[in-house]
Design a protein around this motif. Structure first.
Motif, PDB file in Angstrom:
ATOM      1  N   ASP A  59      32.261  33.416  41.167  1.00  0.00           N
ATOM      2  CA  ASP A  59      31.599  34.491  41.912  1.00  0.00           C
ATOM      3  C   ASP A  59      32.469  34.948  43.080  1.00  0.00           C
ATOM      4  O   ASP A  59      32.015  35.641  43.979  1.00  0.00           O
ATOM      5  CB  ASP A  59      30.223  34.051  42.404  1.00  0.00           C
ATOM      6  N   ASP A  60      33.741  34.551  43.058  1.00  0.00           N
ATOM      7  CA  ASP A  60      34.712  34.993  44.051  1.00  0.00           C
ATOM      8  C   ASP A  60      35.199  36.382  43.644  1.00  0.00           C
ATOM      9  O   ASP A  60      35.796  36.544  42.584  1.00  0.00           O
ATOM     10  CB  ASP A  60      35.880  33.991  44.074  1.00  0.00           C
ATOM     11  N   PRO A  61      34.940  37.416  44.461  1.00  0.00           N
ATOM     12  CA  PRO A  61      35.329  38.772  44.056  1.00  0.00           C
ATOM     13  C   PRO A  61      36.823  38.954  43.874  1.00  0.00           C
ATOM     14  O   PRO A  61      37.251  39.805  43.089  1.00  0.00           O
ATOM     15  CB  PRO A  61      34.787  39.646  45.196  1.00  0.00           C
ATOM     16  N   ILE A  62      37.635  38.174  44.582  1.00  0.00           N
ATOM     17  CA  ILE A  62      39.086  38.274  44.390  1.00  0.00           C
ATOM     18  C   ILE A  62      39.460  37.881  42.962  1.00  0.00           C
ATOM     19  O   ILE A  62      40.378  38.445  42.357  1.00  0.00           O
ATOM     20  CB  ILE A  62      39.844  37.400  45.407  1.00  0.00           C
ATOM     21  N   GLU A  63      38.727  36.915  42.389  1.00  0.00           N
ATOM     22  CA  GLU A  63      38.990  36.481  41.015  1.00  0.00           C
ATOM     23  C   GLU A  63      38.735  37.603  40.020  1.00  0.00           C
ATOM     24  O   GLU A  63      39.290  37.608  38.913  1.00  0.00           O
ATOM     25  CB  GLU A  63      38.113  35.272  40.664  1.00  0.00           C
ATOM     26  N   SER A  64      37.879  38.560  40.407  1.00  0.00           N
ATOM     27  CA  SER A  64      37.557  39.685  39.523  1.00  0.00           C
ATOM     28  C   SER A  64      38.375  40.926  39.831  1.00  0.00           C
ATOM     29  O   SER A  64      38.202  41.962  39.190  1.00  0.00           O
ATOM     30  CB  SER A  64      36.060  40.042  39.653  1.00  0.00           C
ATOM     31  N   SER A  65      39.248  40.815  40.820  1.00  0.00           N
ATOM     32  CA  SER A  65      40.015  41.989  41.248  1.00  0.00           C
ATOM     33  C   SER A  65      41.216  42.216  40.349  1.00  0.00           C
ATOM     34  O   SER A  65      41.610  41.351  39.553  1.00  0.00           O
ATOM     35  CB  SER A  65      40.474  41.829  42.698  1.00  0.00           C
ATOM     36  N   ILE A  66      41.843  43.373  40.511  1.00  0.00           N
ATOM     37  CA  ILE A  66      43.027  43.736  39.727  1.00  0.00           C
ATOM     38  C   ILE A  66      44.169  42.740  39.940  1.00  0.00           C
ATOM     39  O   ILE A  66      44.990  42.520  39.058  1.00  0.00           O
ATOM     40  CB  ILE A  66      43.464  45.175  40.095  1.00  0.00           C
ATOM     41  N   LEU A  67      44.186  42.101  41.110  1.00  0.00           N
ATOM     42  CA  LEU A  67      45.235  41.124  41.430  1.00  0.00           C
ATOM     43  C   LEU A  67      45.217  39.952  40.464  1.00  0.00           C
ATOM     44  O   LEU A  67      46.253  39.365  40.163  1.00  0.00           O
ATOM     45  CB  LEU A  67      45.050  40.620  42.866  1.00  0.00           C
ATOM     46  N   ARG A  68      44.020  39.613  39.953  1.00  0.00           N
ATOM     47  CA  ARG A  68      43.849  38.428  39.106  1.00  0.00           C
ATOM     48  C   ARG A  68      43.502  38.798  37.668  1.00  0.00           C
ATOM     49  O   ARG A  68      42.668  38.145  37.038  1.00  0.00           O
ATOM     50  CB  ARG A  68      42.768  37.512  39.698  1.00  0.00           C
TER      51      ARG A  68
END
Length: 375
Positions: A59-68
């Motif tokens: 549920d970490d939004p960074i994990e769902s971002s384009i970066l990841r």
């Protein structure tokens, strides 16, 4: 050099690792450090072996971002926001960037003949620009800076706390845009579709967080490092003052020499061998761009700050499919900020009674403060 003192830039350590252990097993970690240019670039570009993919269950939004994300999802997400970073749109922002820069320097000057480059110019300029693009209130500028610092810092508790705060903040704004669309990037994200499906709340929040941080930290560090370099090297300052066309090349050398982003990481997607070392599926690989940018196999006299370096194939903005989308914006903001500072205060000088110190961040090269006297 002043910036090599006290380990501010650990160039000697990078040189030692490139020579003695270019692909280094991290004791007790199960991961690897990679220091040579050719290897760093290979890890960056070979996404079929070295993955950026975050956890789909997180549920970490960074994990769902384009970066990841790896292709094809990465390609789809990048396409969504690429229209906001076209050369024409970025060029159209120049007058606004100039206006913000001039205003910040005016405000700093009102306080006297001294300013902190980080707090008074390098930090607020890119935050203001990206906040306006996103469509969020500039009244929250100090919160944005605190969040950005926490996201790239080494304090795990602060990282997760700011994740929660930013998720709540951007979730509320996204919901408002669904009801009251505006001409801003968050509205475009809310209305966007991939394969006829809207982005999830987590993907929208991840985009907002990433754009805010990426649109802030790299440029902030680029500007402050350039101001430090020009102060430390009078001959470089004199050249740039005498010929403003040298400024873009100087900015590229700041990207290389100081590497605003020091390292990134990937996970091994399938067993592979790198420089004789066996990397196993699931292990993490930490790619040291800061070391690669000083690799003597690629750069002649790499520890010399040379604004005439050409070509300058630095990895300060990444490489491959994850090459920084906001690279043109970062360059423009830095060029305008530095040119305006040099035009107004060509003889500024650093307050050397204040010791240079880095923020507590392994990922970024970020000065805590850079007080200068204006002339």
């Amino acid at each position: 050099m002043e910036w090599n003192k006290n380990g501010l830039l650990p160039l000697e350590w990078f040189r030692q690792m490139r020579t003695e252990s270019p692909v280094e097993a991290i004791e007790g970690n199960g991961g690897w450090n990679v220091y040579k240019y050719v290897d760093v670039k290979a890890v960056f570009t070979n996404y079929e072996v070295f993955s950026s993919q975050g956890s789909s269950s997180s549920d970490d939004p960074i994990e769902s971002s384009i970066l990841r994300q790896d292709p094809p999802k990465h390609r789809q997400l990048r396409k969504l926001v690429s229209h906001a970073f076209t050369p024409r749109i970025i060029e159209s922002l120049a007058p606004k960037i100039q206006e913000i820069t001039t205003s910040l320097l005016d405000e700093a000057e009102k306080k006297g003949k001294k300013m902190d480059i980080v707090a008074d110019l390098a930090s607020p300029l890119p935050i203001t620009v990206i906040a306006e693009m996103l469509g969020v209130s500039m009244e929250d500028r100090e919160r944005f800076k605190a969040w950005s610092d926490a996201l790239v810092g080494n304090n795990g508790d602060a990282y997760y706390q700011c994740q929660r705060e930013m998720s709540e903040y951007f979730s509320a704004i996204a919901e408002d845009r669904r009801r009251h669309p505006q001409d801003d990037l968050i509205t475009k994200l809310v209305e966007a579709r991939i394969d006829n499906e809207h982005l999830t709340d987590l993907e929208i929040i991840g985009f907002c967080i990433l754009l805010l941080v990426a649109g802030n930290e790299t440029t902030t560090n680029l500007i402050s490092s350039a101001v430090l370099a020009f102060d430390s090297l009078p001959e470089v300052r004199a050249e740039v003052l005498g010929d403003s066309t040298l400024l873009p090349g100087a900015i590229e050398e700041v990207f290389r020499y100081f590497s605003p982003v020091q390292l990134m990481f990937r996970s091994v997607k399938q067993d592979t061998v790198l420089r004789g070392q066996e990397l196993k599926q699931g292990q993490f690989v930490y790619i040291w761009m800061a070391s690669a940018n000083h690799d003597e196999d690629v750069f002649e006299q790499p520890d010399v700050f040379n604004i005439h370096r050409n070509p300058n194939p630095h990895l300060g903005l990444g490489s491959g499919i994850h090459y920084c989308m906001g690279s043109q914006l970062a360059r423009m903001e830095s060029r305008i900020a530095l040119q305006t500072l040099l035009d107004r205060y060509p003889e500024y000088r650093r307050d050397r009674s204040v010791e240079l110190a880095r923020m507590d961040s392994t990922m970024m090269f970020a000065l805590k403060e850079l007080p200068v006297f204006l002339k």
